[in-house]
Scaffold this active site. Sequence first.
Site, short mmCIF file in Angstrom:
data_model
loop_
_atom_site.label_atom_id
_atom_site.label_comp_id
_atom_site.label_asym_id
_atom_site.label_seq_id
_atom_site.Cartn_x
_atom_site.Cartn_y
_atom_site.Cartn_z
N ASP A 11 0.87 -1.18 0.00
CA ASP A 11 0.00 0.00 0.00
C ASP A 11 0.91 1.22 0.00
O ASP A 11 2.12 1.12 0.17
CB ASP A 11 -0.89 -0.01 1.26
CG ASP A 11 -1.79 1.21 1.34
OD1 ASP A 11 -2.39 1.59 0.32
OD2 ASP A 11 -1.88 1.83 2.43
N SER A 12 0.28 2.40 -0.12
CA SER A 12 1.06 3.63 -0.06
C SER A 12 1.54 3.91 1.37
O SER A 12 2.40 4.76 1.56
CB SER A 12 0.19 4.80 -0.53
OG SER A 12 -0.95 4.89 0.28
N TYR A 43 -0.96 8.40 -2.49
CA TYR A 43 -1.03 8.05 -3.91
C TYR A 43 -2.25 8.71 -4.57
O TYR A 43 -2.28 8.90 -5.78
CB TYR A 43 -1.19 6.53 -4.06
CG TYR A 43 0.07 5.71 -3.97
CD1 TYR A 43 1.26 6.24 -3.51
CD2 TYR A 43 0.07 4.38 -4.37
CE1 TYR A 43 2.42 5.46 -3.42
CE2 TYR A 43 1.21 3.60 -4.30
CZ TYR A 43 2.38 4.14 -3.82
OH TYR A 43 3.51 3.37 -3.75
N GLY A 44 -3.26 8.98 -3.74
CA GLY A 44 -4.58 9.34 -4.25
C GLY A 44 -4.64 10.55 -5.15
O GLY A 44 -5.55 10.67 -5.98
N CYS A 74 -4.26 -1.48 -1.98
CA CYS A 74 -4.42 -0.05 -2.15
C CYS A 74 -5.43 0.14 -3.27
O CYS A 74 -5.24 -0.39 -4.37
CB CYS A 74 -3.07 0.55 -2.53
SG CYS A 74 -3.16 2.28 -3.05
N ASN A 75 -6.51 0.83 -2.97
CA ASN A 75 -7.55 1.02 -4.00
C ASN A 75 -7.01 1.84 -5.17
O ASN A 75 -7.33 1.57 -6.33
CB ASN A 75 -8.76 1.75 -3.41
CG ASN A 75 -9.59 0.85 -2.53
OD1 ASN A 75 -10.59 0.30 -2.96
ND2 ASN A 75 -9.18 0.68 -1.28
N THR A 76 -6.21 2.85 -4.87
CA THR A 76 -5.72 3.73 -5.92
C THR A 76 -4.84 2.96 -6.90
O THR A 76 -5.02 3.05 -8.12
CB THR A 76 -4.91 4.90 -5.30
OG1 THR A 76 -5.68 5.46 -4.23
CG2 THR A 76 -4.61 5.97 -6.32
N GLU A 153 -3.01 8.90 8.57
CA GLU A 153 -1.55 8.76 8.72
C GLU A 153 -1.06 9.53 9.95
O GLU A 153 -0.07 9.17 10.56
CB GLU A 153 -0.82 9.24 7.45
CG GLU A 153 -1.03 8.36 6.22
CD GLU A 153 -0.13 7.11 6.16
OE1 GLU A 153 0.98 7.15 6.69
OE2 GLU A 153 -0.58 6.09 5.59
N CYS A 185 -10.98 2.89 0.23
CA CYS A 185 -9.57 3.23 0.43
C CYS A 185 -9.17 2.41 1.64
O CYS A 185 -9.90 2.38 2.65
CB CYS A 185 -9.42 4.72 0.72
SG CYS A 185 -7.76 5.18 1.26
N THR A 186 -8.03 1.73 1.55
CA THR A 186 -7.69 0.80 2.63
C THR A 186 -7.35 1.52 3.95
O THR A 186 -7.24 0.87 4.99
CB THR A 186 -6.52 -0.11 2.21
OG1 THR A 186 -5.45 0.69 1.71
CG2 THR A 186 -6.96 -1.10 1.15
N HIS A 187 -7.20 2.84 3.89
CA HIS A 187 -7.02 3.58 5.14
C HIS A 187 -8.35 3.73 5.91
O HIS A 187 -8.34 3.92 7.13
CB HIS A 187 -6.49 4.99 4.86
CG HIS A 187 -5.03 5.06 4.55
ND1 HIS A 187 -4.48 4.54 3.41
CD2 HIS A 187 -4.00 5.61 5.25
CE1 HIS A 187 -3.17 4.78 3.41
NE2 HIS A 187 -2.86 5.42 4.52
#
Length: 269
Positions: A11-12, A43-44, A74-76, A153, A185-187
């Site tokens: 992921d980012s 990344y988004g 990561c979805n992006t 983050e 979004c995985t966040h």
Amino acid sequence: MSSKAPIGVFDSGIGGLTVVKEIMNQIPGESIIYFGDTARVPYGSKSQETIITYTRQIVRFLKGKGVKAIVVACNTASALALETVKAENELPMIGVVKPGAKVAANTTSNGRIGVIGTEGTIHSGIYKDYVKKIDSRIEVYGKACPLLVPLVEEGLLDDPVTREMVRRYTKDLLDQNIDTLVLGCTHYPLLRKTIRKVVGDEIELVNPAYETARSLKEVLINNKLENDELINENHKFYVSDGAEKFKRFAKTILPCEVIETKDVNIENY
Ligand code: DGL
């Protein structure tokens, strides 16, 4: 390729750990090599070209570690780079968008789904495309939420500022009378409690991580790559910046020891 080889997940930043957690719960016999691109997050808001370049570098790094399959957590990157990079590599690669779209399509009762995600994911229209392939009558409404990743983050998971941003971002979707909201979004699963408080109990929240881990299990079985160990604790974590900070955070999310986290100069790959 040996079935004892690890699975690469990336992921980012820290968001992909929500997918790792599901993999560890559903297929505990697998060992994982995780890469979080903490130096280049988010990344988004970046271009497709940049995300493809980053994804190629990370895939080269993970392949160098001998992984047998890769999960783009990561979805992006799943939206903007997966198809391109998958075509260039022979090993199994899966993303989080297709599994997430499938659950959402099966969850909605009124045929109205909302998706929140990064600008890259939402503007790609990929959730809508996948859902429409399953049932063309379902309406999908997307909303880009660029401030949520930095808030996660920073660890502001349940903070008045985060709540206010979630309220603003979800207002238009709620006005569309959605009954299902994809955390695209995985966040965002880390904000689940806050999102639940804001949208209320009537909306189904879809976390694509669960279905992604199920898809991974299927892929491993189909390719005869399933590790037959009962429990595997041989996981390794790499980041492109701030290994110690990442390690502290990972410990609060994962059901295993995070013994060592290493910094990697990903630009070298
Ligand atoms: N967690 C990632 C996603 O699922 C990326 C967030 C970001 O770096 O902008 O899209």
